[in-house]
Design a protein around this motif. Sequence first.
Motif, PDB file in Angstrom:
ATOM      1  N   HIS A 154      10.246  20.198  78.086  1.00  0.00           N
ATOM      2  CA  HIS A 154      11.308  19.727  77.191  1.00  0.00           C
ATOM      3  C   HIS A 154      12.669  19.934  77.860  1.00  0.00           C
ATOM      4  O   HIS A 154      13.404  20.866  77.551  1.00  0.00           O
ATOM      5  N   THR A 155      12.994  19.020  78.768  1.00  0.00           N
ATOM      6  CA  THR A 155      14.210  19.166  79.572  1.00  0.00           C
ATOM      7  C   THR A 155      15.426  18.590  78.862  1.00  0.00           C
ATOM      8  O   THR A 155      16.497  19.185  78.848  1.00  0.00           O
ATOM      9  N   CYS A 156      15.262  17.406  78.306  1.00  0.00           N
ATOM     10  CA  CYS A 156      16.400  16.702  77.692  1.00  0.00           C
ATOM     11  C   CYS A 156      15.829  15.614  76.783  1.00  0.00           C
ATOM     12  O   CYS A 156      14.626  15.346  76.810  1.00  0.00           O
ATOM     13  N   ASP A 157      16.697  14.963  76.033  1.00  0.00           N
ATOM     14  CA  ASP A 157      16.234  13.911  75.114  1.00  0.00           C
ATOM     15  C   ASP A 157      15.551  12.776  75.877  1.00  0.00           C
ATOM     16  O   ASP A 157      14.611  12.153  75.384  1.00  0.00           O
ATOM     17  N   SER A 158      16.046  12.490  77.083  1.00  0.00           N
ATOM     18  CA  SER A 158      15.488  11.361  77.840  1.00  0.00           C
ATOM     19  C   SER A 158      14.047  11.626  78.268  1.00  0.00           C
ATOM     20  O   SER A 158      13.188  10.738  78.184  1.00  0.00           O
ATOM     21  N   ILE A 159      13.763  12.844  78.715  1.00  0.00           N
ATOM     22  CA  ILE A 159      12.381  13.182  79.098  1.00  0.00           C
ATOM     23  C   ILE A 159      11.495  13.206  77.847  1.00  0.00           C
ATOM     24  O   ILE A 159      10.339  12.779  77.861  1.00  0.00           O
ATOM     25  N   GLN A 160      12.074  13.671  76.751  1.00  0.00           N
ATOM     26  CA  GLN A 160      11.343  13.721  75.485  1.00  0.00           C
ATOM     27  C   GLN A 160      10.943  12.305  75.059  1.00  0.00           C
ATOM     28  O   GLN A 160       9.827  12.044  74.627  1.00  0.00           O
ATOM     29  N   MET A 172      26.122  13.188  90.685  1.00  0.00           N
ATOM     30  CA  MET A 172      25.567  12.941  89.348  1.00  0.00           C
ATOM     31  C   MET A 172      24.573  11.783  89.345  1.00  0.00           C
ATOM     32  O   MET A 172      24.780  10.787  90.025  1.00  0.00           O
ATOM     33  N   VAL A 173      23.536  11.933  88.526  1.00  0.00           N
ATOM     34  CA  VAL A 173      22.656  10.793  88.251  1.00  0.00           C
ATOM     35  C   VAL A 173      23.290  10.047  87.075  1.00  0.00           C
ATOM     36  O   VAL A 173      23.589  10.654  86.044  1.00  0.00           O
ATOM     37  N   LYS A 174      23.516   8.766  87.258  1.00  0.00           N
ATOM     38  CA  LYS A 174      24.155   7.971  86.204  1.00  0.00           C
ATOM     39  C   LYS A 174      23.422   8.142  84.860  1.00  0.00           C
ATOM     40  O   LYS A 174      22.190   8.160  84.836  1.00  0.00           O
ATOM     41  N   PHE A 175      24.153   8.291  83.801  1.00  0.00           N
ATOM     42  CA  PHE A 175      23.641   8.426  82.427  1.00  0.00           C
ATOM     43  C   PHE A 175      22.896   9.741  82.166  1.00  0.00           C
ATOM     44  O   PHE A 175      22.102   9.825  81.227  1.00  0.00           O
ATOM     45  N   CYS A 176      23.122  10.750  83.013  1.00  0.00           N
ATOM     46  CA  CYS A 176      22.494  12.049  82.741  1.00  0.00           C
ATOM     47  C   CYS A 176      23.372  12.796  81.737  1.00  0.00           C
ATOM     48  O   CYS A 176      24.401  13.367  82.095  1.00  0.00           O
ATOM     49  N   GLU A 177      22.945  12.792  80.486  1.00  0.00           N
ATOM     50  CA  GLU A 177      23.766  13.373  79.420  1.00  0.00           C
ATOM     51  C   GLU A 177      24.055  14.857  79.591  1.00  0.00           C
ATOM     52  O   GLU A 177      25.206  15.272  79.481  1.00  0.00           O
ATOM     53  N   PRO A 178      23.023  15.692  79.860  1.00  0.00           N
ATOM     54  CA  PRO A 178      23.326  17.131  79.965  1.00  0.00           C
ATOM     55  C   PRO A 178      24.411  17.422  81.002  1.00  0.00           C
ATOM     56  O   PRO A 178      25.291  18.253  80.779  1.00  0.00           O
ATOM     57  N   GLU A 179      24.381  16.705  82.133  1.00  0.00           N
ATOM     58  CA  GLU A 179      25.392  16.935  83.165  1.00  0.00           C
ATOM     59  C   GLU A 179      26.756  16.398  82.724  1.00  0.00           C
ATOM     60  O   GLU A 179      27.788  17.012  82.980  1.00  0.00           O
ATOM     61  N   GLY A 231      24.463  19.073  90.779  1.00  0.00           N
ATOM     62  CA  GLY A 231      23.893  17.856  90.189  1.00  0.00           C
ATOM     63  C   GLY A 231      22.434  18.075  89.842  1.00  0.00           C
ATOM     64  O   GLY A 231      21.981  19.209  89.709  1.00  0.00           O
ATOM     65  N   ILE A 232      21.697  16.985  89.693  1.00  0.00           N
ATOM     66  CA  ILE A 232      20.287  17.101  89.317  1.00  0.00           C
ATOM     67  C   ILE A 232      19.407  17.261  90.550  1.00  0.00           C
ATOM     68  O   ILE A 232      18.572  18.141  90.621  1.00  0.00           O
ATOM     69  N   LEU A 233      19.601  16.397  91.545  1.00  0.00           N
ATOM     70  CA  LEU A 233      18.775  16.477  92.758  1.00  0.00           C
ATOM     71  C   LEU A 233      19.507  15.799  93.914  1.00  0.00           C
ATOM     72  O   LEU A 233      20.409  14.981  93.673  1.00  0.00           O
ATOM     73  N   ILE A 263      19.741   4.492  80.333  1.00  0.00           N
ATOM     74  CA  ILE A 263      18.890   5.680  80.558  1.00  0.00           C
ATOM     75  C   ILE A 263      19.020   6.087  82.026  1.00  0.00           C
ATOM     76  O   ILE A 263      19.246   5.247  82.896  1.00  0.00           O
ATOM     77  N   CYS A 264      18.836   7.367  82.317  1.00  0.00           N
ATOM     78  CA  CYS A 264      18.967   7.831  83.705  1.00  0.00           C
ATOM     79  C   CYS A 264      17.815   7.300  84.558  1.00  0.00           C
ATOM     80  O   CYS A 264      16.737   6.992  84.045  1.00  0.00           O
ATOM     81  N   SER A 265      18.040   7.236  85.869  1.00  0.00           N
ATOM     82  CA  SER A 265      16.999   6.656  86.718  1.00  0.00           C
ATOM     83  C   SER A 265      15.868   7.636  87.027  1.00  0.00           C
ATOM     84  O   SER A 265      14.834   7.226  87.550  1.00  0.00           O
ATOM     85  N   VAL A 266      16.009   8.915  86.680  1.00  0.00           N
ATOM     86  CA  VAL A 266      14.864   9.833  86.823  1.00  0.00           C
ATOM     87  C   VAL A 266      13.758   9.373  85.863  1.00  0.00           C
ATOM     88  O   VAL A 266      12.581   9.256  86.231  1.00  0.00           O
ATOM     89  N   VAL A 267      14.156   9.078  84.645  1.00  0.00           N
ATOM     90  CA  VAL A 267      13.190   8.606  83.647  1.00  0.00           C
ATOM     91  C   VAL A 267      12.690   7.206  84.016  1.00  0.00           C
ATOM     92  O   VAL A 267      11.490   6.915  83.960  1.00  0.00           O
ATOM     93  N   LYS A 268      13.624   6.355  84.428  1.00  0.00           N
ATOM     94  CA  LYS A 268      13.251   4.971  84.748  1.00  0.00           C
ATOM     95  C   LYS A 268      12.233   4.929  85.896  1.00  0.00           C
ATOM     96  O   LYS A 268      11.207   4.262  85.815  1.00  0.00           O
ATOM     97  N   CYS A 286      22.616  23.340  82.447  1.00  0.00           N
ATOM     98  CA  CYS A 286      22.966  22.559  81.256  1.00  0.00           C
ATOM     99  C   CYS A 286      21.715  22.151  80.471  1.00  0.00           C
ATOM    100  O   CYS A 286      21.760  22.031  79.252  1.00  0.00           O
ATOM    101  N   THR A 287      20.583  21.948  81.157  1.00  0.00           N
ATOM    102  CA  THR A 287      19.389  21.518  80.421  1.00  0.00           C
ATOM    103  C   THR A 287      18.747  22.688  79.667  1.00  0.00           C
ATOM    104  O   THR A 287      17.808  22.488  78.911  1.00  0.00           O
ATOM    105  N   LYS A 288      19.242  23.909  79.910  1.00  0.00           N
ATOM    106  CA  LYS A 288      18.749  25.063  79.151  1.00  0.00           C
ATOM    107  C   LYS A 288      19.791  25.517  78.136  1.00  0.00           C
ATOM    108  O   LYS A 288      19.645  26.572  77.525  1.00  0.00           O
TER     109      LYS A 288
HETATM  110  S1  SF4 Z   1      18.279  16.012  82.980  1.00  0.00           S
HETATM  111 FE1  SF4 Z   1      19.517  14.179  83.290  1.00  0.00          FE
HETATM  112  S2  SF4 Z   1      18.658  13.123  85.068  1.00  0.00           S
HETATM  113 FE2  SF4 Z   1      17.148  14.632  84.357  1.00  0.00          FE
HETATM  114  S3  SF4 Z   1      15.816  13.464  83.029  1.00  0.00           S
HETATM  115 FE3  SF4 Z   1      17.374  14.398  81.718  1.00  0.00          FE
HETATM  116  S4  SF4 Z   1      19.017  12.870  81.535  1.00  0.00           S
HETATM  117 FE4  SF4 Z   1      17.678  12.270  83.243  1.00  0.00          FE
END
Ligand code: SF4
Length: 365
Positions: free
Chosen positions: A92-98, A313-320, A228-230, A66-71, A284-286
């Motif tokens: 509702h940004t991505c599956d990981s936030i969901q 890139m944030v590791k494991f960020c699927e949309p990116e 990237g994400i941030l 899982i990405c470290s934003v969620v972690k 990509c998240t939209k």
């Molecule tokens: S957009 Fe990427 S980095 Fe952000 S929460 Fe979703 S998977 Fe994690």
Amino acid sequence: MNGHPEARARRDYILEQKRGFGRRVIGVFPAYYPRELLLSMNILPVEIWDPPLESSHANAHLQSYICSVVKQGLELILQGKCRDLDAFLFPHTCDSIQNLASIVNDYLGIEKPCYFFYHPKAPYKESSRWYYIKQLEDLALRLEKQFGPLNHHEFKKKVEQGEDLRRTIGELYRRRAEGTLGLSNVEFYRILRQVEYLHPDDFLPVLTAILKRPPDRKSKGLAVIVSGILPNPPEVLEHLDRLGINVADDDFLSCSRRLLARPAISTVPFEAMADSYFGMQPCCTKGSAIEDRLKSILDKAKSSSAKGVIFQMVKFCEPELFDVPILVEGLKAEGLATLVIDTELNQGMSGQLVTRLEAFAEMIG
Ligand code: SF4
């Protein structure tokens, strides 16, 4: 987290806002949410992107990929560092936030209300605008139950202030791209990222004061675009400063993708918010088309004379991960150098990363 100077500044600010202005505070997970709606209900949104914490509890609840934003966000909650918050908001940004929203709301037994916000994804249809406004109205109704009625006069004022803020941030970006802003990469993002927790009454004067300074016409150095994400790890920016590389523009989700938008046409608050949402750059998240995102990055490179693009890139960020290989191909075809770095949040700089940045600097120099 509260021992970290930035975290301490945030906490002090939150407490001051609560005591001084009677504000309530919502912890907001990335990325797109109706900030002006919250502000008009005297709610301060405090965004949770990359809290500087040692991850010790979150791993037990999450898969290893899982990405470290969620972690890091979950870690913040599990370490009890969200005590000052009145609620959470999960767009509702991505599956990981969901997935995170579901863990926090359904399984952790946290005694705080959780709100969800389902914004429309591209390709947009005629009904997308109608759907977005319905989602805004629905969120307003749910918030009213906890925070009291929406004051429509205040809402209009906050939407106008939001426009002002986007215009001012746009000017900051324009001055940076032309090389007259006089801020290092580190300073630019340290200041800009205060948007994540400062009330616009406090943030706008900070930006205005910077823009009032006389133009700094020192040499621009080598210009690049960062995507990237941030902007984390922040040491990447420090190293670019050291190498004399100037980030002339960005395509960060936490920055230009959501902080800039075409000016709203309508003056009716919900309609104006829809104008802004649909007037943001591709993401990509939209679900935006990759060709649109490629064009957006190429336009930025052209207008700032950038020589290359760094994907942080944030590791494991699927949309990116879906977009980046195609973007790299498209940028190379247009003669731009590219560098893709894949990091965990707050991991610092490895020797290997330093070498790769230096090799990239040599390539574009
Ligand atoms: S957009 Fe990427 S980095 Fe952000 S929460 Fe979703 S998977 Fe994690």
